[in-house]
Design a protein around this motif. Structure first.
Motif, PDB file in Angstrom:
ATOM      1  N   ASP A 146       2.686   7.418  -6.458  1.00 56.09           N
ATOM      2  CA  ASP A 146       1.815   8.563  -6.736  1.00 56.09           C
ATOM      3  C   ASP A 146       2.478   9.875  -6.338  1.00 56.09           C
ATOM      4  O   ASP A 146       2.193  10.933  -6.921  1.00 56.09           O
ATOM      5  CB  ASP A 146       0.489   8.414  -5.975  1.00 56.09           C
ATOM      6  CG  ASP A 146      -0.444   7.395  -6.614  1.00 56.09           C
ATOM      7  OD1 ASP A 146      -0.189   7.010  -7.774  1.00 56.09           O
ATOM      8  OD2 ASP A 146      -1.411   6.982  -5.943  1.00 56.09           O
ATOM      9  N   ASP A 158       0.830  -1.208   0.000  1.00 60.28           N
ATOM     10  CA  ASP A 158       0.000   0.000   0.000  1.00 60.28           C
ATOM     11  C   ASP A 158       0.864   1.257   0.000  1.00 60.28           C
ATOM     12  O   ASP A 158       0.584   2.225  -0.723  1.00 60.28           O
ATOM     13  CB  ASP A 158      -0.922   0.012   1.220  1.00 60.28           C
ATOM     14  CG  ASP A 158      -2.081  -0.977   1.110  1.00 60.28           C
ATOM     15  OD1 ASP A 158      -2.347  -1.444  -0.008  1.00 60.28           O
ATOM     16  OD2 ASP A 158      -2.707  -1.275   2.147  1.00 60.28           O
ATOM     17  N   GLU A 184       1.390   4.413  -2.911  1.00 62.32           N
ATOM     18  CA  GLU A 184       1.274   5.837  -2.603  1.00 62.32           C
ATOM     19  C   GLU A 184       2.568   6.582  -2.896  1.00 62.32           C
ATOM     20  O   GLU A 184       2.544   7.728  -3.365  1.00 62.32           O
ATOM     21  CB  GLU A 184       0.876   6.015  -1.133  1.00 62.32           C
ATOM     22  CG  GLU A 184      -0.508   5.498  -0.790  1.00 62.32           C
ATOM     23  CD  GLU A 184      -1.608   6.192  -1.568  1.00 62.32           C
ATOM     24  OE1 GLU A 184      -1.470   7.394  -1.877  1.00 62.32           O
ATOM     25  OE2 GLU A 184      -2.623   5.542  -1.880  1.00 62.32           O
ATOM     26  N   ARG A 227      -2.378   7.184   3.011  1.00 59.07           N
ATOM     27  CA  ARG A 227      -1.757   8.314   2.321  1.00 59.07           C
ATOM     28  C   ARG A 227      -0.925   9.155   3.285  1.00 59.07           C
ATOM     29  O   ARG A 227       0.150   9.647   2.926  1.00 59.07           O
ATOM     30  CB  ARG A 227      -2.833   9.157   1.636  1.00 59.07           C
ATOM     31  CG  ARG A 227      -3.394   8.500   0.375  1.00 59.07           C
ATOM     32  CD  ARG A 227      -4.616   9.183  -0.154  1.00 59.07           C
ATOM     33  NE  ARG A 227      -5.764   8.953   0.706  1.00 59.07           N
ATOM     34  CZ  ARG A 227      -7.028   9.189   0.349  1.00 59.07           C
ATOM     35  NH1 ARG A 227      -7.282   9.667  -0.856  1.00 59.07           N
ATOM     36  NH2 ARG A 227      -8.017   8.942   1.170  1.00 59.07           N
ATOM     37  N   ARG A 242      -5.942   1.645   3.178  1.00 57.68           N
ATOM     38  CA  ARG A 242      -6.664   2.363   2.135  1.00 57.68           C
ATOM     39  C   ARG A 242      -8.123   2.479   2.571  1.00 57.68           C
ATOM     40  O   ARG A 242      -8.926   1.580   2.313  1.00 57.68           O
ATOM     41  CB  ARG A 242      -6.551   1.624   0.801  1.00 57.68           C
ATOM     42  CG  ARG A 242      -5.172   1.681   0.182  1.00 57.68           C
ATOM     43  CD  ARG A 242      -5.186   1.084  -1.218  1.00 57.68           C
ATOM     44  NE  ARG A 242      -3.917   1.263  -1.870  1.00 57.68           N
ATOM     45  CZ  ARG A 242      -3.520   2.394  -2.461  1.00 57.68           C
ATOM     46  NH1 ARG A 242      -4.328   3.427  -2.468  1.00 57.68           N
ATOM     47  NH2 ARG A 242      -2.338   2.479  -3.028  1.00 57.68           N
TER      48      ARG A 242
END
Length: 361
Positions: free
Chosen positions: A28, A21, A25, A341, A169
């Protein structure tokens, strides 16, 4: 920023799932990510990583062998990473030797994923552990309890410790928020998601079900103690009310279909499975230990570890629909604070602090 994450394998454990996970991120956020593993399992986590990042495998499953260390030393000398981030002990050990042999000038970071391990039962390992943590500029701890435990074991690492709470998430769970059902046929469905290993203490949970006649228990996960636990279930006459589901890929859906979540661990670095249940909207009961206390406390119900009667009382209290809904709502609200995040962004800030990479916000 070029980041290498090193982990023995991407099995379906909490550390591995969280790492995948975080990697998604970090990509990104503009990072170039490579993952190095020792053994391929050809599972969903590897598939997720391969779609976005570079996944390399040494194919050397003897984690502590000279071959594994030599592979990493050579691998790092042929690459140009800004950050080398290790996860779990085998990777930490290999990175120590890579550091000694000056394989790379990259920043070394590691994540401490648990509050306990077998080495901390033997004093002689304290010296070797000091050496293992020598290369790292920062040791990221996934909870306050994880940091406190490591500080107590290795006081000289105190200035390296930084707590960054795990996350999930949230969007994967929020739409599956399960409202309390009034059509339960008189039974509560309790679920627990955990490896069938000593740490998770399924024994206490199973024994508690003896005192919960209106409860059906679903156990998700596999491990070395499955046969032992199945024998316990049979001996206690619970075969019709305790179901072993094995490893599952549809955990969010299973959680949403249940009424109550229980995590009865002896210890946890961070209660990731409990957090996932809370995000679905399940009222959550957990043993009062560090790692679970930080996640569940104040929203769900905590019970004294190894106390099956206290756990049974907590489970039976959920038979009251109004009370169960109140706890479920509290758990759901609390879970929103643990977004992956924020975890990934905090990791990137640690990297930036020591690499001076101005491209990472």
């Amino acid at each position: 920023m070029r980041i290498l994450h090193i982990i023995p394998e991407l099995k379906t454990g909490g550390a591995e799932k969280m790492l995948v996970d975080i990697i998604e991120e970090q990509i990104d956020l503009g990072a170039e990510v490579t993952v190095l593993i020792s053994k391929r399992l050809n599972n969903n986590l590897e598939e997720r990583v391969s779609k976005l990042a570079t996944l390399n495998c040494s194919n050397i499953s003897e984690f502590y062998s000279i071959s594994a260390i030599a592979f990493l030393v050579k691998y790092l000398r042929n690459k140009n990473f800004d950050v080398v981030h290790s996860h779990l002990t085998p990777s930490q050990v290999s990175c120590f030797f890579a550091y000694i042999f000056k394989s790379t000038r990259a920043l070394y970071i590691t994540t401490e994923h648990n509050t306990s391990n077998r080495r901390r039962n033997t004093f002689i390992y304290r010296i070797s552990d000091y050496l293992i943590y020598l290369p790292y500029k920062k040791i990221i701890c996934i909870s306050d309890g994880t940091a406190e435990s490591l500080k107590n074991w290795l006081p000289l690492t105190s200035n390296k410790l930084e707590v960054i709470l795990n996350g999930i998430r949230i969007d994967d769970y929020i739409n599956k928020y399960s409202k309390i059902s009034n059509d339960r046929s008189g039974f509560l469905t309790v679920i627990s998601v955990a490896r069938l290993e000593p740490q998770k203490d399924h024994d206490t949970l199973i024994r508690a079900i003896v005192f919960c006649p209106q409860v059906k228990l679903l156990l998700v996960g596999e491990g070395t103690r499955r046969a032992i636990l199945e024998t316990l279930v049979s001996r206690l006459g619970l075969t019709s009310r305790v179901v072993f589901l094995g490893n599952r890929s549809d955990v969010p859906a299973l959680l949403a279909a249940a009424d109550v979540y229980v995590q009865s661990s002896h210890w946890e670095g961070f209660g990731l499975a409990a957090l996932e249940a809370m995000a679905v909207g399940l009222p959550t009961i957990a043993s009062d230990v560090s790692g679970l206390r930080e996640v569940v406390g104040g929203a769900g119900t905590l019970f004294t570890p190894r106390d099956e009667l206290a756990l049974a009382d907590a489970i039976n209290s959920m038979g009251n629909d109004s009370f169960r809904k109140t706890v479920a709502d509290n758990c759901y609200v609390r879970a929103q604070a643990f977004d992956i995040r924020a975890t990934a962004a905090a990791y990137m800030r640690v990297y930036k602090r020591f690499t001076h990479d101005t491209d990472i916000d």
